[in-house]
Design a protein around this motif. Structure first.
Motif, PDB file in Angstrom:
ATOM      1  N   MET A 156     -17.803  34.364 -25.284  1.00 60.38           N
ATOM      2  CA  MET A 156     -19.171  34.668 -24.868  1.00 60.38           C
ATOM      3  C   MET A 156     -19.243  35.922 -23.998  1.00 60.38           C
ATOM      4  N   LYS A 157     -18.192  36.174 -23.234  1.00 58.83           N
ATOM      5  CA  LYS A 157     -18.168  37.390 -22.419  1.00 58.83           C
ATOM      6  C   LYS A 157     -18.215  38.619 -23.317  1.00 58.83           C
ATOM      7  N   GLU A 158     -17.442  38.582 -24.407  1.00 61.24           N
ATOM      8  CA  GLU A 158     -17.447  39.704 -25.339  1.00 61.24           C
ATOM      9  C   GLU A 158     -18.793  39.817 -26.046  1.00 61.24           C
ATOM     10  N   VAL A 159     -19.373  38.679 -26.423  1.00 58.17           N
ATOM     11  CA  VAL A 159     -20.668  38.694 -27.117  1.00 58.17           C
ATOM     12  C   VAL A 159     -21.750  39.292 -26.230  1.00 58.17           C
ATOM     13  N   HIS A 160     -21.787  38.881 -24.973  1.00 61.19           N
ATOM     14  CA  HIS A 160     -22.807  39.400 -24.056  1.00 61.19           C
ATOM     15  C   HIS A 160     -22.603  40.895 -23.797  1.00 61.19           C
ATOM     16  N   ALA A 161     -21.350  41.306 -23.681  1.00 69.50           N
ATOM     17  CA  ALA A 161     -21.072  42.731 -23.465  1.00 69.50           C
ATOM     18  C   ALA A 161     -21.473  43.544 -24.683  1.00 69.50           C
ATOM     19  N   LEU A 162     -21.212  43.005 -25.873  1.00 66.64           N
ATOM     20  CA  LEU A 162     -21.582  43.673 -27.123  1.00 66.64           C
ATOM     21  C   LEU A 162     -23.106  43.801 -27.228  1.00 66.64           C
ATOM     22  N   SER A 163     -23.794  42.732 -26.846  1.00 69.25           N
ATOM     23  CA  SER A 163     -25.263  42.753 -26.877  1.00 69.25           C
ATOM     24  C   SER A 163     -25.816  43.820 -25.944  1.00 69.25           C
ATOM     25  N   SER A 164     -25.166  43.976 -24.797  1.00 77.79           N
ATOM     26  CA  SER A 164     -25.623  44.963 -23.819  1.00 77.79           C
ATOM     27  C   SER A 164     -25.493  46.383 -24.367  1.00 77.79           C
ATOM     28  N   LEU A 188     -29.549  40.784 -32.863  1.00 81.22           N
ATOM     29  CA  LEU A 188     -28.164  41.169 -33.101  1.00 81.22           C
ATOM     30  C   LEU A 188     -27.395  40.088 -33.873  1.00 81.22           C
ATOM     31  N   GLY A 189     -27.622  38.822 -33.532  1.00 85.72           N
ATOM     32  CA  GLY A 189     -26.905  37.749 -34.222  1.00 85.72           C
ATOM     33  C   GLY A 189     -27.190  37.729 -35.705  1.00 85.72           C
ATOM     34  N   LEU A 190     -28.446  37.987 -36.059  1.00 86.29           N
ATOM     35  CA  LEU A 190     -28.817  38.043 -37.473  1.00 86.29           C
ATOM     36  C   LEU A 190     -28.192  39.260 -38.141  1.00 86.29           C
ATOM     37  N   ASN A 191     -28.366  40.414 -37.520  1.00 83.18           N
ATOM     38  CA  ASN A 191     -27.984  41.661 -38.170  1.00 83.18           C
ATOM     39  C   ASN A 191     -26.473  41.856 -38.267  1.00 83.18           C
ATOM     40  N   LEU A 192     -25.736  41.418 -37.247  1.00 84.42           N
ATOM     41  CA  LEU A 192     -24.283  41.551 -37.322  1.00 84.42           C
ATOM     42  C   LEU A 192     -23.688  40.627 -38.380  1.00 84.42           C
ATOM     43  N   ASN A 193     -24.145  39.377 -38.402  1.00 83.75           N
ATOM     44  CA  ASN A 193     -23.541  38.426 -39.332  1.00 83.75           C
ATOM     45  C   ASN A 193     -23.952  38.663 -40.779  1.00 83.75           C
ATOM     46  N   LEU A 194     -25.008  39.447 -40.982  1.00 83.57           N
ATOM     47  CA  LEU A 194     -25.326  39.893 -42.335  1.00 83.57           C
ATOM     48  C   LEU A 194     -24.289  40.896 -42.836  1.00 83.57           C
TER      49      LEU A 194
END
Length: 358
Positions: free
Chosen positions: A54-62, A69-75
């Protein structure tokens, strides 16, 4: 056991993030996202604790600053690179050499029972109703997760199911966003209506599927049609490797819940799915103070209560879903367990619900 995520999905999302930046003409930002990536070598084995992920996910979102982002990345994730996808492909490959259509219930159960091999940040719940099947997405770490993680899991499950059973999705329901614009965006992604609800779900239409056993649209015509073409060994191999701490009772339950209603949940079939002999299975369960028959009965009792709470499932439907050859077999077993008939149990549930609403 701490919730964890498989390294393969982390690597796939990192690759998707780089592709995302290329598509947005932001290639210059790739070094920025590389800086926030965890060093996977710091974690033994194939998995990383969800709290660290989750630390990496939040940093990536920032860095990426994308509300979806969750929709577009996993596409953009290459799902065919995932060991989970490859294992499902191996499980169902025999169907590609026959004229039989791949049963949707089979694929949905494989995804349901083994999705935790990808990540334990999300729990999938499968609700089977007359003519419908619904995946519900439940966060296991709501205090650190955000809407992007739920979105990402939705897209991932949708794409995996779509790869094997296309064009069955009927609609989605969304709990984490509810504005008209947001729902329209979901509709553009999934190609089906998106509705606000208290649960986030993928809802599949099982009507008019001629390879199912009865009007519920849940079961295949006969176990002979499926025969020995269905096996879950590739997924179970992953489970045994990544979760060696699972008891044999837990392993049995997972196999039984996957195959029940499609092939007979016998100790022979379960042992074969676990890549061990029947005698080894019996010995391991005996060491844990139980037996195969006890695990099977316990699983059937639990599932029977769950299925009977679904207003749209008849007791006959439930009997077949639990792997009984006839309604009468299920009737006798249920009365032995609970002292009443399945129909009486179901009627009592309806009466209690009506009383609660008055």
């Amino acid at each position: 056991m701490e919730n964890s995520t498989h390294k393969s999905i982390m690597l796939a999302i990192r690759e998707a993030a780089a592709l995302y930046l290329f598509n947005k003409n932001r290639a210059q930002d790739i070094p920025k996202i590389a800086e926030v990536f965890l060093s996977l070598d710091d974690y033994q084995g194939d998995r990383v604790p969800v709290t660290e992920v989750m630390k990496e996910v939040h940093a990536l979102s920032s860095v990426l600053q994308d509300n979806y982002l969750g929709l577009n990345l996993n596409l953009l994730v290459n799902i065919e690179s995932l060991p989970f996808y490859k294992a499902i492909s191996d499980c169902v490959r025999p169907f590609t050499h026959t004229n039989n259509e791949l049963p949707f219930l089979l694929v949905s159960r494989l995804v349901l029972r083994f999705f935790f091999l990808i990540t334990q940040s999300i729990t999938l719940k499968l609700t089977e109703e007359k003519g419908l099947l619904r995946f519900d997405f439940i966060s296991n770490a709501p205090e650190i997760m955000n809407k992007n993680q739920i979105d990402g899991a939705m897209v991932l499950v949708y794409r995996i199911v779509e790869a094997f059973c296309p064009n069955v999705l009927k609609k989605i329901t969304v709990a984490q966003r509810n504005s008209t614009y947001e729902l329209e965006y979901y509709q553009s992604i999934f190609g089906v209506p998106a509705e606000p609800a208290d649960k986030t779900s993928l809802v599949y239409d099982l009507k008019c599927k001629n390879h199912y056993k009865n009007a519920t649209g849940l079961l295949i015509k006969s176990e002979e049609e499926l025969g020995r073409k269905f096996f879950i060994n590739p997924l179970f191999n992953m489970l045994s490797t990544q979760f060696s701490g699972f008891s044999y009772k837990q392993r049995c339950q997972i196999v039984i819940e996957t195959v029940i209603g499609m092939i007979p949940p016998t100790r022979i079939h379960v042992a074969e799915s676990m890549n061990i002999s029947v005698s080894t299975l019996q010995r391991r369960l005996d060491e844990e103070g139980t037996s195969f028959q006890e695990v099977l009965e316990e699983t059937r009792k639990r599932l029977a209560k769950l299925y009977l709470t679904k207003k749209n499932l008849s007791t006959t439907d439930v009997a077949y879903l639990l792997g009984y050859k006839s309604h009468s077999q299920f009737f006798k077993a249920f009365k032995t367990w609970f002292g009443i008939t399945p129909k009486t149990y179901q009627n009592n549930l309806v009466s209690h619900a009506e009383d609660d609403n008055n």
